[in-house]
Design a protein around this motif. Structure first.
Motif, PDB file in Angstrom:
ATOM      1  N   GLU A 125       5.337   2.646   6.648  1.00  0.00           N
ATOM      2  CA  GLU A 125       6.802   2.602   6.487  1.00  0.00           C
ATOM      3  C   GLU A 125       7.185   1.666   5.345  1.00  0.00           C
ATOM      4  OE1 GLU A 125       8.483   1.524  10.199  1.00  0.00           O
ATOM      5  OE2 GLU A 125       7.853   3.384  11.229  1.00  0.00           O
ATOM      6  N   TYR A 126       6.457   0.563   5.193  1.00  0.00           N
ATOM      7  CA  TYR A 126       6.721  -0.369   4.079  1.00  0.00           C
ATOM      8  C   TYR A 126       6.146   0.168   2.765  1.00  0.00           C
ATOM      9  CZ  TYR A 126       8.248  -3.832   7.497  1.00  0.00           C
ATOM     10  OH  TYR A 126       8.931  -4.507   8.478  1.00  0.00           O
ATOM     11  N   PHE A 127       4.893   0.674   2.825  1.00  0.00           N
ATOM     12  CA  PHE A 127       4.256   1.172   1.602  1.00  0.00           C
ATOM     13  C   PHE A 127       5.062   2.299   0.952  1.00  0.00           C
ATOM     14  CE2 PHE A 127      -0.103  -0.266   3.347  1.00  0.00           C
ATOM     15  CZ  PHE A 127      -0.025  -1.461   2.656  1.00  0.00           C
ATOM     16  N   ASN A 128       5.630   3.140   1.799  1.00  0.00           N
ATOM     17  CA  ASN A 128       6.400   4.271   1.252  1.00  0.00           C
ATOM     18  C   ASN A 128       7.684   3.832   0.545  1.00  0.00           C
ATOM     19  OD1 ASN A 128       4.541   6.195   2.067  1.00  0.00           O
ATOM     20  ND2 ASN A 128       5.492   6.466   4.095  1.00  0.00           N
ATOM     21  N   LYS A 129       8.091   2.595   0.676  1.00  0.00           N
ATOM     22  CA  LYS A 129       9.274   2.075  -0.009  1.00  0.00           C
ATOM     23  C   LYS A 129       8.917   1.465  -1.380  1.00  0.00           C
ATOM     24  CE  LYS A 129      11.562   0.912   4.368  1.00  0.00           C
ATOM     25  NZ  LYS A 129      12.070  -0.196   5.220  1.00  0.00           N
ATOM     26  N   VAL A 130       7.603   1.359  -1.622  1.00  0.00           N
ATOM     27  CA  VAL A 130       7.142   0.666  -2.844  1.00  0.00           C
ATOM     28  C   VAL A 130       7.007   1.642  -4.010  1.00  0.00           C
ATOM     29  CG1 VAL A 130       5.246  -0.669  -3.855  1.00  0.00           C
ATOM     30  CG2 VAL A 130       5.945  -1.074  -1.478  1.00  0.00           C
ATOM     31  N   ASP A 131       7.549   1.223  -5.157  1.00  0.00           N
ATOM     32  CA  ASP A 131       7.296   1.937  -6.432  1.00  0.00           C
ATOM     33  C   ASP A 131       6.160   1.200  -7.112  1.00  0.00           C
ATOM     34  OD1 ASP A 131       7.213   3.074  -8.900  1.00  0.00           O
ATOM     35  OD2 ASP A 131       9.380   2.974  -9.261  1.00  0.00           O
ATOM     36  N   GLU A 132       4.974   1.843  -7.136  1.00  0.00           N
ATOM     37  CA  GLU A 132       3.792   1.163  -7.649  1.00  0.00           C
ATOM     38  C   GLU A 132       3.933   0.754  -9.123  1.00  0.00           C
ATOM     39  OE1 GLU A 132       0.431   4.097  -8.681  1.00  0.00           O
ATOM     40  OE2 GLU A 132       1.522   5.084  -7.035  1.00  0.00           O
ATOM     41  N   ASN A 133       4.852   1.408  -9.847  1.00  0.00           N
ATOM     42  CA  ASN A 133       5.066   1.056 -11.263  1.00  0.00           C
ATOM     43  C   ASN A 133       5.688  -0.329 -11.417  1.00  0.00           C
ATOM     44  OD1 ASN A 133       4.092   3.537 -12.310  1.00  0.00           O
ATOM     45  ND2 ASN A 133       6.010   4.504 -11.636  1.00  0.00           N
ATOM     46  N   HIS A 134       6.288  -0.858 -10.359  1.00  0.00           N
ATOM     47  CA  HIS A 134       6.905  -2.192 -10.411  1.00  0.00           C
ATOM     48  C   HIS A 134       5.940  -3.289  -9.985  1.00  0.00           C
ATOM     49  CE1 HIS A 134      11.123  -0.189  -9.847  1.00  0.00           C
ATOM     50  NE2 HIS A 134      10.606  -0.002 -11.064  1.00  0.00           N
ATOM     51  N   LEU A 135       4.663  -2.902  -9.708  1.00  0.00           N
ATOM     52  CA  LEU A 135       3.659  -3.877  -9.312  1.00  0.00           C
ATOM     53  C   LEU A 135       2.736  -4.179 -10.478  1.00  0.00           C
ATOM     54  CD1 LEU A 135       2.618  -2.343  -5.853  1.00  0.00           C
ATOM     55  CD2 LEU A 135       4.272  -4.174  -6.252  1.00  0.00           C
ATOM     56  N   GLY A 136       2.109  -5.317 -10.372  1.00  0.00           N
ATOM     57  CA  GLY A 136       1.120  -5.654 -11.385  1.00  0.00           C
ATOM     58  C   GLY A 136      -0.123  -4.806 -11.205  1.00  0.00           C
ATOM     59  N   GLU A 137      -1.015  -4.865 -12.187  1.00  0.00           N
ATOM     60  CA  GLU A 137      -2.209  -4.003 -12.161  1.00  0.00           C
ATOM     61  C   GLU A 137      -3.057  -4.278 -10.929  1.00  0.00           C
ATOM     62  OE1 GLU A 137      -6.163  -3.036 -14.859  1.00  0.00           O
ATOM     63  OE2 GLU A 137      -4.477  -4.105 -15.748  1.00  0.00           O
ATOM     64  N   ASN A 138      -3.348  -5.562 -10.689  1.00  0.00           N
ATOM     65  CA  ASN A 138      -4.163  -5.911  -9.527  1.00  0.00           C
ATOM     66  C   ASN A 138      -3.445  -5.570  -8.221  1.00  0.00           C
ATOM     67  OD1 ASN A 138      -6.261  -6.846 -11.106  1.00  0.00           O
ATOM     68  ND2 ASN A 138      -5.468  -8.963 -11.141  1.00  0.00           N
ATOM     69  N   GLU A 139      -2.127  -5.830  -8.215  1.00  0.00           N
ATOM     70  CA  GLU A 139      -1.350  -5.517  -7.030  1.00  0.00           C
ATOM     71  C   GLU A 139      -1.351  -4.017  -6.751  1.00  0.00           C
ATOM     72  OE1 GLU A 139       2.249  -7.503  -8.406  1.00  0.00           O
ATOM     73  OE2 GLU A 139       2.268  -8.575  -6.505  1.00  0.00           O
ATOM     74  N   THR A 140      -1.301  -3.237  -7.821  1.00  0.00           N
ATOM     75  CA  THR A 140      -1.262  -1.783  -7.683  1.00  0.00           C
ATOM     76  C   THR A 140      -2.530  -1.269  -7.020  1.00  0.00           C
ATOM     77  OG1 THR A 140       0.140  -1.568  -9.629  1.00  0.00           O
ATOM     78  CG2 THR A 140      -1.059   0.407  -8.919  1.00  0.00           C
ATOM     79  N   VAL A 141      -3.684  -1.734  -7.466  1.00  0.00           N
ATOM     80  CA  VAL A 141      -4.965  -1.296  -6.888  1.00  0.00           C
ATOM     81  C   VAL A 141      -5.030  -1.661  -5.406  1.00  0.00           C
ATOM     82  CG1 VAL A 141      -7.459  -1.633  -6.945  1.00  0.00           C
ATOM     83  CG2 VAL A 141      -6.190  -1.384  -9.079  1.00  0.00           C
ATOM     84  N   GLU A 142      -4.650  -2.947  -5.121  1.00  0.00           N
ATOM     85  CA  GLU A 142      -4.657  -3.401  -3.730  1.00  0.00           C
ATOM     86  C   GLU A 142      -3.730  -2.542  -2.869  1.00  0.00           C
ATOM     87  OE1 GLU A 142      -6.002  -6.298  -0.891  1.00  0.00           O
ATOM     88  OE2 GLU A 142      -6.431  -6.331  -3.037  1.00  0.00           O
ATOM     89  N   PHE A 143      -2.533  -2.284  -3.439  1.00  0.00           N
ATOM     90  CA  PHE A 143      -1.532  -1.484  -2.730  1.00  0.00           C
ATOM     91  C   PHE A 143      -2.045  -0.068  -2.443  1.00  0.00           C
ATOM     92  CE2 PHE A 143       1.603   1.866  -3.748  1.00  0.00           C
ATOM     93  CZ  PHE A 143       2.341   1.837  -2.582  1.00  0.00           C
ATOM     94  N   LEU A 144      -2.595   0.565  -3.465  1.00  0.00           N
ATOM     95  CA  LEU A 144      -3.059   1.955  -3.309  1.00  0.00           C
ATOM     96  C   LEU A 144      -4.185   2.048  -2.280  1.00  0.00           C
ATOM     97  CD1 LEU A 144      -3.009   3.209  -7.005  1.00  0.00           C
ATOM     98  CD2 LEU A 144      -1.533   3.954  -5.143  1.00  0.00           C
ATOM     99  N   PHE A 145      -5.109   1.117  -2.326  1.00  0.00           N
ATOM    100  CA  PHE A 145      -6.228   1.171  -1.390  1.00  0.00           C
ATOM    101  C   PHE A 145      -5.731   0.993   0.043  1.00  0.00           C
ATOM    102  CE2 PHE A 145      -9.799  -0.511   1.000  1.00  0.00           C
ATOM    103  CZ  PHE A 145     -10.784   0.406   0.684  1.00  0.00           C
TER     104      PHE A 145
END
Length: 1010
Positions: A125-145
């Protein structure tokens, strides 16, 4: 919208109007803010948190932008530090600043926190609110995994697959993990072919070797690439024997071994699978059972194959076939039969069905089949598989079944279907009819017995069983009062060549003698009784002393008194316990020989030795007669008075009372004769003796010229001296009613008899007999209520000759009405007045039955003990007495005594009481916890069989209960299913079967999964 406007104004104020004047005021807070951000970037989260905490305490409301940013960093620091309140701070930040520039970062952190808690649905429910383009590179990988893993855990495989596909192509620390999860997601989606390359790529990686190997094996298993998977499965089990995931590998390896016919290895792997996985798959139970069968371990084959018969499918059908084959190897033919029978409930494989059906028929023949299964099984097999390789063998067995089955009716009905029976089958047919006849005879269905014996003799009058049929048909005719037909059959019996070897040849002499005796053809009766006594080698035979008595009787009727005396003496010597008749007859003969002293001595001996004999009243009466013949009137009168005191209601007492009056009359002692005659009239009104006494009184009063006294006396009795015309009218009225009674016109007889009783009684000549005929007419017209009242009226007439019969009928009517208390009183009354052994036994039997129904079990036991101790009690009476005593003992919880009686009764299961006793004995053992004994009783019952199929069926239900108590649901189920198929009546047995099968089915579902 208001929040946006306020924030915008605040920013404008800071940037345009008041920057200079505020710079000096907030210099320290600016430094804290800047330092806090630097520390955060240096990952010094605790120090950063303190800086922002101090900043928030001193910040001016005008610095809204910094305040928003500081609140975020405080929450982010708490998150990085793993503080318990991190989620609260993050959620508060979103609530306070819904348009925060850190919206995506905060939702990402909240999602990661939920993932750490394994709350993947909330994390998404929280992840689906996130726009991965607004995250840093490392944050993006962590988020996606993390998001991909959450998708995987919530079975959102398609989204997970897309995420891991991208991640596995990136050069990140999650590269291998993403490759694994990508392959795993494809596996979950059933895309085994696409998943396999990535799993294979990870197979040699130490971090994944122990897990991906399992998926590779299962993929090859799904693809049926058994060569590839077998080596891997064996390697996994060798290298990781304790891995918790080995259950499925053992299962697969066991199946592969079975396919390769390596049954030893299949057993090893499947047993290990069973240890690791408590709910074993049904298919694998089947493979394990079949592996044991192939290795000739039939005990374990039974153990496992019996667990897979829960569904109606081909697996169950084949499992039952091999269960049957296993039981055959174990020489357990009964359970083999049940298994083959179970295999026939489905029809998926014709070859399996053919083999199962033939084996079922064969084992039904060789084991206990209680309901004619073996016959119907062979019939069904020959009908369904007429061209089978087993056909000739089946016909041979069917012929043998006819001769060995105990279900004679089923065999007879089967043989009737054969249109052109050969000589062997005709002989078999005669045998079956003979057995059906003896079965009916045992149940006292004599008409049916005669019918069966006659049918058997129509098949052949010279066949192997013809002599036996003639004998038993003669016995049946004799017992139905047809001595002429009995004689005809017995003559044919002796002329039949097969009679020479008959076990009944000696008994036939006795029966033929009695048939002639019943016809009063005493010379012929004597001839055959003598033949019987000459041929009877068992000196203790009950019939021997009886035959000697009848020989004495035959000589007696021929007036050959010396010979009669000789054989009566022989009868006394042959059976001292039942010698009362012979002693009486011997005394009577002595009287005819004018040896009155000997007669008196013999009679006194009889009375002393057998005080309860039915001949004691006759003995006292004849003793009185002997004294009269010796002119000893005083002793004669004393003996008669002794009789009146001992048995005042007997027929002999009436005669003795009249004799006393006659003795006094002959002695001219009229003053004693008159009261003696009046005594007869008072005690026995309405009898012939009373009428004779009244006539004698009339003579005495006339001789004394005292007619007025006579008339006054008769008036006191209700008598009116009638004119000749009145006497004629009395007789005519009675005789007219009697004629209707004798013709069987009971409705008309009732009208006539009532009219007579109203018009002429009391005082009429025929009052007593008219009252009895009226009662009997009501009885025969089935008007039991009026019959009872009329019989009760008979009982009020003291000393009448119909007293015993009237009591019997009152007892019978009240018993049939289930008024057992009233019936008991009548039977007790009968026991007091009954003169013959036969009627005493009727009384005892009535008391026995009534006391049982009234739950007076101790009285039941007492009366049975009396019956059993009486040597004159018939076998039929003793059988019923034992039955009632056994049930009384059960009610009294005297199990040891009950078991003894039940065992005795259960020896003959062809009778209704014997069949029920056999069940009750098995049930008693069951309730005592003696399960093996209970099972043995049921099996023995089935072996003996019975025409009373209800009790046999009830015993099989009990047998199922035994197995259920032993936790052997499979065995119980097979017996219940077999019973359900073969027991035809729609009674409570079917309900019992259904209830137990339902309970077994529920238990099966909880232990085996498909």
């Amino acid at each position: 919208m208001k929040k946006i406007i306020v924030l915008s104004l605040l920013i404008n104020l800071i940037s345009v109007g008041g920057w200079a004047q505020h710079t000096q005021i907030f210099t320290n807070s600016d430094n804290q803010f800047t330092q806090g951000k630097e520390l955060f970037l240096e990952r010094k989260f605790a120090a950063s948190y303190r800086c922002f905490e101090e900043f928030m305490q001193s910040v001016d409301a005008s610095k809204m932008g910094q305040k928003v940013e500081a609140d975020y960093y405080m929450a982010a620091n708490a998150y990085e530090l793993g503080q318990e309140n991190a989620d609260v701070l993050l959620k508060n930040h979103l609530e306070l600043y819904p348009y925060t520039p850190f919206y995506d970062a905060v939702n990402n952190m909240l999602g990661l926190l939920e993932s750490n808690k394994k709350k993947y649905k909330q994390a998404l429910e929280y992840f689906n609110k996130v726009d991965e383009n607004h995250l840093g590179e490392n944050e993006t990988v962590e988020f996606l995994f993390a998001k991909g893993y959450a998708c995987l855990q919530t079975s959102n495989y398609v989204q997970a697959l897309s995420i891991f596909k991208n991640l596995k192509e990136m050069d990140t620390r999650y590269n291998l993990s993403s490759k694994y999860y990508y392959a795993y997601t494809l596996y979950c989606l059933g895309s085994y072919k696409d998943a396999l390359p990535d799993f294979l790529a990870l197979e040699d990686n130490p971090a994944y070797r122990n897990i991906v190997s399992y998926y590779i094996v299962q993929i090859y298993y799904a693809q049926k690439d058994y060569d590839q998977l077998n080596d891997r499965a064996e390697r996994i089990l060798r290298d990781n024997p304790d891995n918790k995931n080995n259950a499925e590998i053992y299962r697969i390896a066991g199946e592969i071994a079975y396919r390769k016919r390596d049954y030893v290895k299949a057993i090893e792997h499947l047993k290990n699978y069973e240890k690791l996985f408590p709910q074993v798959l049904r298919n694998d139970m089947y493979l394990l059972g079949m592996s044991y069968f192939q290795t000739k371990d039939y005990t374990n084959a039974v153990r496992y194959l019996s667990k897979v018969t829960t569904d109606k499918d081909e697996m169950t059908e084949n499992a039952y076939l091999h269960l049957g084959n296993s039981y055959i190897k174990l020489k357990d033919y009964t359970n083999a039969r049940l298994a083959y029978e179970a295999a026939l409930r489905t029809s998926f494989n014709k070859t399996v069905r053919e083999e199962a059906m033939f084996n079922y028929a064969l084992t039904s023949y060789e084991s206990t089949s209680a309901f004619g299964e073996s016959i119907s099984a062979f019939e069904q097999f020959l009908t369904e598989f007429p061209n089978s390789k087993y056909t000739d063998e089946a016909y041979d067995y069917l012929s043998s079944v006819y001769m060995t089955t105990k279900n004679y009716d089923a065999a007879y009905q089967s043989i009737l279907k054969i249109k052109t029976p050969n000589s062997k089958l005709l002989e078999t047919k005669q045998y079956l009819l003979y057995q059906l006849g003896t079965e009916a005879f045992t149940q006292n269905s004599l008409g049916k017995a005669i019918e069966y014996f006659s049918l058997s003799l129509r098949s052949s009058t010279t066949g192997k069983y013809s002599a036996e049929c003639l004998y038993w048909r003669a016995e049946s005719y004799y017992r139905t009062d047809k001595p002429d037909l009995a004689i005809r059959d017995l003559k044919a019996f002796f002329n039949n060549s097969n009679s020479k070897s008959s076990a009944n040849r000696v008994a036939a002499n006795y029966l033929l003698a009695y048939a002639y005796f019943a016809q009063k053809n005493y010379p012929e009766a004597l001839n055959w009784f003598l033949k019987y006594t000459e041929a009877e080698t068992n000196s203790g035979a009950v019939t021997l002393s009886d035959a000697l008595n009848r020989i004495g009787d035959c000589y007696f009727y021929a007036r050959n008194l010396s010979k009669a005396q000789l054989f009566y003496s022989k009868a006394v010597a042959a059976s001292p316990n039942t010698a009362d008749y012979a002693m009486f007859q011997s005394a009577y003969v002595a009287g005819l020989q004018k040896n009155y002293s000997s007669k008196i001595t013999k009679l006194e001996s009889l009375i002393t030795q057998y005080p309860k004999s039915e001949y004691t009243d006759d003995a006292m009466y004849e003793m009185g007669r002997a004294y009269l013949m010796m002119d000893n009137n005083e002793k004669a009168i004393a003996t008669y008075q002794r009789l009146l005191a001992a048995q005042p209601t007997s027929e002999m007492a009436r005669k003795a009372a009249l004799e006393i009056g006659m003795v006094y009359y002959n002695e001219k002692q009229n003053d004693r004769a008159i009261p003696a005659y009046k005594n007869v009239i008072a005690k026995y009104p309405g009898t012939d003796e009373a009428n004779t006494a009244l006539e004698s009184l009339q003579t005495l009063y006339i001789e004394a010229n005292d007619v007025s006294s006579y008339l006054n006396y008769t008036k006191s009795l209700g008598h009116v001296v009638k004119s000749v015309n009145a006497a004629v009218e009395d007789s005519i009225s009675y005789l007219a009613a009697e004629k209707q009674y004798m013709n069987g016109s009971y409705d008309k007889a009732i009208i006539g008899l009532q009219a007579y009783l109203t018009g002429f009684c009391p005082g009429g000549k025929y009052c007593t007999i008219a009252q009895y005929y009226l009662a009997d007419s009501y009885d025969r017209a089935d008007d039991k209520a009026n019959a009872l009242k009329a019989y009760q009226a008979v009982l009020k007439i003291e000393g009448n000759e119909f007293m015993e019969e009237a009591i019997i009928r009152c007892a019978g009517i009240t018993y049939d009405q289930k008024d057992y208390s009233a019936a008991l009183d009548y039977f007790k009354q009968l026991q007091t007045v009954a003169q013959s052994t036969e009627k005493k036994n009727v009384a005892r039997l009535g008391i026995l039955r009534c006391s049982y129904f009234l739950n007076d079990y101790q009285t039941t036991v007492n009366i049975v003990n009396e019956i059993m101790s009486d040597s004159r009690s018939s076998a039929e009476l003793k059988s019923e007495a034992l039955y009632n005593r056994a049930k009384a003992y059960l009610a009294l919880k005297k199990d040891v005594d009950a078991a003894a009686d039940l065992k005795s009764l259960a020896a003959e299961t062809r009778t209704a009481n014997g069949a029920e006793a056999k069940y009750l004995l098995a049930d008693l053992y069951y309730r005592q916890g003696k399960l093996a004994e209970s099972e043995n009783e049921v099996m023995d019952f089935a072996k003996k069989n019975t025409p009373h199929q209800f009790w046999l069926a009830r015993s099989f239900v009990l047998l199922a209960d035994v197995y259920i108590k032993q936790n052997n649901d499979f065995q119980a189920k097979q017996y219940l299913l077999s019973l359900q198929k073969n027991y035809k009546p729609a009674d409570e047995i079917q309900t019992m079967i259904t209830d137990r099968l339902t309970a077994i089915s529920e238990r099966e579902k909880s232990t085996i999964i498909n």
